[in-house]
Design a protein around this motif. Sequence first.
Motif, PDB file in Angstrom:
ATOM      1  N   HIS A  94       0.809  -1.213   0.000  1.00 57.40           N
ATOM      2  CA  HIS A  94       0.000   0.000   0.000  1.00 57.40           C
ATOM      3  C   HIS A  94       0.849   1.271   0.000  1.00 57.40           C
ATOM      4  O   HIS A  94       0.342   2.353  -0.288  1.00 57.40           O
ATOM      5  N   LEU A  95       2.135   1.108   0.341  1.00 56.25           N
ATOM      6  CA  LEU A  95       3.002   2.276   0.481  1.00 56.25           C
ATOM      7  C   LEU A  95       4.429   1.861   0.151  1.00 56.25           C
ATOM      8  O   LEU A  95       4.871   0.774   0.526  1.00 56.25           O
ATOM      9  N   THR A  96       5.130   2.705  -0.581  1.00 59.15           N
ATOM     10  CA  THR A  96       6.534   2.463  -0.910  1.00 59.15           C
ATOM     11  C   THR A  96       7.369   3.630  -0.411  1.00 59.15           C
ATOM     12  O   THR A  96       7.077   4.786  -0.723  1.00 59.15           O
ATOM     13  N   ILE A  97       8.396   3.304   0.365  1.00 62.07           N
ATOM     14  CA  ILE A  97       9.280   4.318   0.930  1.00 62.07           C
ATOM     15  C   ILE A  97      10.715   3.958   0.570  1.00 62.07           C
ATOM     16  O   ILE A  97      11.119   2.796   0.704  1.00 62.07           O
ATOM     17  N   LYS A  98      11.465   4.939   0.134  1.00 60.95           N
ATOM     18  CA  LYS A  98      12.881   4.730  -0.161  1.00 60.95           C
ATOM     19  C   LYS A  98      13.712   5.278   0.983  1.00 60.95           C
ATOM     20  O   LYS A  98      13.617   6.465   1.322  1.00 60.95           O
ATOM     21  N   ALA A  99      14.502   4.406   1.604  1.00 59.21           N
ATOM     22  CA  ALA A  99      15.381   4.803   2.709  1.00 59.21           C
ATOM     23  C   ALA A  99      16.814   4.848   2.197  1.00 59.21           C
ATOM     24  O   ALA A  99      17.315   3.862   1.648  1.00 59.21           O
ATOM     25  N   SER A 107      17.715   9.395   5.098  1.00 55.34           N
ATOM     26  CA  SER A 107      16.723  10.215   4.415  1.00 55.34           C
ATOM     27  C   SER A 107      15.661   9.304   3.830  1.00 55.34           C
ATOM     28  O   SER A 107      15.950   8.161   3.447  1.00 55.34           O
ATOM     29  N   TYR A 108      14.428   9.802   3.784  1.00 55.04           N
ATOM     30  CA  TYR A 108      13.288   9.000   3.344  1.00 55.04           C
ATOM     31  C   TYR A 108      12.539   9.727   2.232  1.00 55.04           C
ATOM     32  O   TYR A 108      12.320  10.939   2.303  1.00 55.04           O
ATOM     33  N   GLU A 109      12.165   8.959   1.214  1.00 57.29           N
ATOM     34  CA  GLU A 109      11.379   9.489   0.106  1.00 57.29           C
ATOM     35  C   GLU A 109      10.129   8.621  -0.057  1.00 57.29           C
ATOM     36  O   GLU A 109      10.238   7.402  -0.222  1.00 57.29           O
ATOM     37  N   TYR A 110       8.960   9.248   0.004  1.00 53.18           N
ATOM     38  CA  TYR A 110       7.691   8.544  -0.158  1.00 53.18           C
ATOM     39  C   TYR A 110       7.330   8.547  -1.643  1.00 53.18           C
ATOM     40  O   TYR A 110       6.894   9.561  -2.191  1.00 53.18           O
ATOM     41  N   SER A 111       7.534   7.407  -2.293  1.00 50.36           N
ATOM     42  CA  SER A 111       7.397   7.336  -3.752  1.00 50.36           C
ATOM     43  C   SER A 111       5.971   7.564  -4.226  1.00 50.36           C
ATOM     44  O   SER A 111       5.759   7.967  -5.375  1.00 50.36           O
ATOM     45  N   ASP A 112       4.967   7.309  -3.378  1.00 53.45           N
ATOM     46  CA  ASP A 112       3.572   7.455  -3.780  1.00 53.45           C
ATOM     47  C   ASP A 112       3.073   8.891  -3.664  1.00 53.45           C
ATOM     48  O   ASP A 112       1.922   9.170  -4.022  1.00 53.45           O
ATOM     49  N   TYR A 113       3.919   9.783  -3.131  1.00 53.87           N
ATOM     50  CA  TYR A 113       3.531  11.188  -2.971  1.00 53.87           C
ATOM     51  C   TYR A 113       4.575  12.063  -3.657  1.00 53.87           C
ATOM     52  O   TYR A 113       5.771  11.793  -3.586  1.00 53.87           O
ATOM     53  N   GLU A 114       4.110  13.102  -4.287  1.00 56.21           N
ATOM     54  CA  GLU A 114       5.031  14.009  -4.965  1.00 56.21           C
ATOM     55  C   GLU A 114       5.664  14.963  -3.950  1.00 56.21           C
ATOM     56  O   GLU A 114       4.979  15.577  -3.131  1.00 56.21           O
ATOM     57  N   PRO A 149       0.503  -3.064   4.295  1.00 61.50           N
ATOM     58  CA  PRO A 149       1.824  -3.510   3.822  1.00 61.50           C
ATOM     59  C   PRO A 149       2.647  -2.333   3.316  1.00 61.50           C
ATOM     60  O   PRO A 149       2.196  -1.570   2.465  1.00 61.50           O
ATOM     61  N   ALA A 150       3.838  -2.189   3.858  1.00 62.37           N
ATOM     62  CA  ALA A 150       4.745  -1.116   3.452  1.00 62.37           C
ATOM     63  C   ALA A 150       6.006  -1.737   2.856  1.00 62.37           C
ATOM     64  O   ALA A 150       6.615  -2.624   3.463  1.00 62.37           O
ATOM     65  N   ARG A 151       6.370  -1.277   1.675  1.00 62.34           N
ATOM     66  CA  ARG A 151       7.594  -1.746   1.027  1.00 62.34           C
ATOM     67  C   ARG A 151       8.675  -0.692   1.225  1.00 62.34           C
ATOM     68  O   ARG A 151       8.452   0.498   0.997  1.00 62.34           O
ATOM     69  N   GLN A 181      15.194  -4.382  -1.249  1.00 59.59           N
ATOM     70  CA  GLN A 181      13.841  -4.111  -0.789  1.00 59.59           C
ATOM     71  C   GLN A 181      13.422  -5.124   0.267  1.00 59.59           C
ATOM     72  O   GLN A 181      13.857  -6.270   0.282  1.00 59.59           O
ATOM     73  N   THR A 182      12.575  -4.670   1.148  1.00 62.75           N
ATOM     74  CA  THR A 182      11.962  -5.512   2.162  1.00 62.75           C
ATOM     75  C   THR A 182      10.578  -4.940   2.443  1.00 62.75           C
ATOM     76  O   THR A 182      10.215  -3.881   1.933  1.00 62.75           O
ATOM     77  N   ALA A 183       9.805  -5.639   3.229  1.00 66.23           N
ATOM     78  CA  ALA A 183       8.436  -5.195   3.518  1.00 66.23           C
ATOM     79  C   ALA A 183       8.062  -5.615   4.932  1.00 66.23           C
ATOM     80  O   ALA A 183       8.628  -6.545   5.499  1.00 66.23           O
TER      81      ALA A 183
END
Length: 230
Positions: A94-99, A107-114, A149-151, A181-183
């Motif tokens: 439901h959510l993808t975050i790049k760490a 630093s964190y980037e929320y890929s589903d939000y601009e 679920p968060a990826r 990647q992990t979840a």
Amino acid sequence: MAHPLQLGFQDAASPIMEEFIHFHDHTLMIVFLISSLVLYIIMAMVSTKLTNKYILDSQEIEIIWTVLPAVILILIALPSLRILYLMDEINDPHLTIKAIGHQWYWSYEYSDYEDLGFDSYMIPTNDLSPGQFRLLEADNRMVVPVESPARILITAEDVLHSWTVPSLGVKMDAVPGRLNQTAFITSRPGVYYGQCSEICGANHSFMPIVVEALPMKYFEDWTSLMLEDA
């Protein structure tokens, strides 16, 4: 929430961590039974005259000590493989975050939000509020919704890091030039602490990870607030 400095496992906050704890208890019981049997045999050999210390051959004993360890290894391997496959399953997150690991912060980037991203630095000891944990608090927490679920896509900018949150059962290396990647799924609201688990330099112990799980309504409010501030 478990105290992050307690001995033993922290309380499980995800289904995978619950599986880890069950597997640990299962394996520990097997080790306990084996140790008890070996201790009993040693004591019997030393303390009684009813055993033959000079026996040279016994087909039955050789069969037992060949077959029994194989059965024990199977009893350990099957649940272990099951957990490995469960860890690799990432179905419709439901959510993808790049760490991204840096020396020495995340630093964190929320890929589903601009334009939703931020840096997360450790709060210095002198700036801590009452009740906050030294070396574990961060100025910006990674916020996720509960029971969703968060990826997590994990990489590094400079050297090897490791994104680790024990209570969520998550540990993944952050490698420069590679995207791992992990979840996970958080079982309940709360704040969960971790630290970089790779020796990444002088300030290795000063780049904590803080994950805050919120109900979906509050998570949406948080994202709206962050986007307004961006």
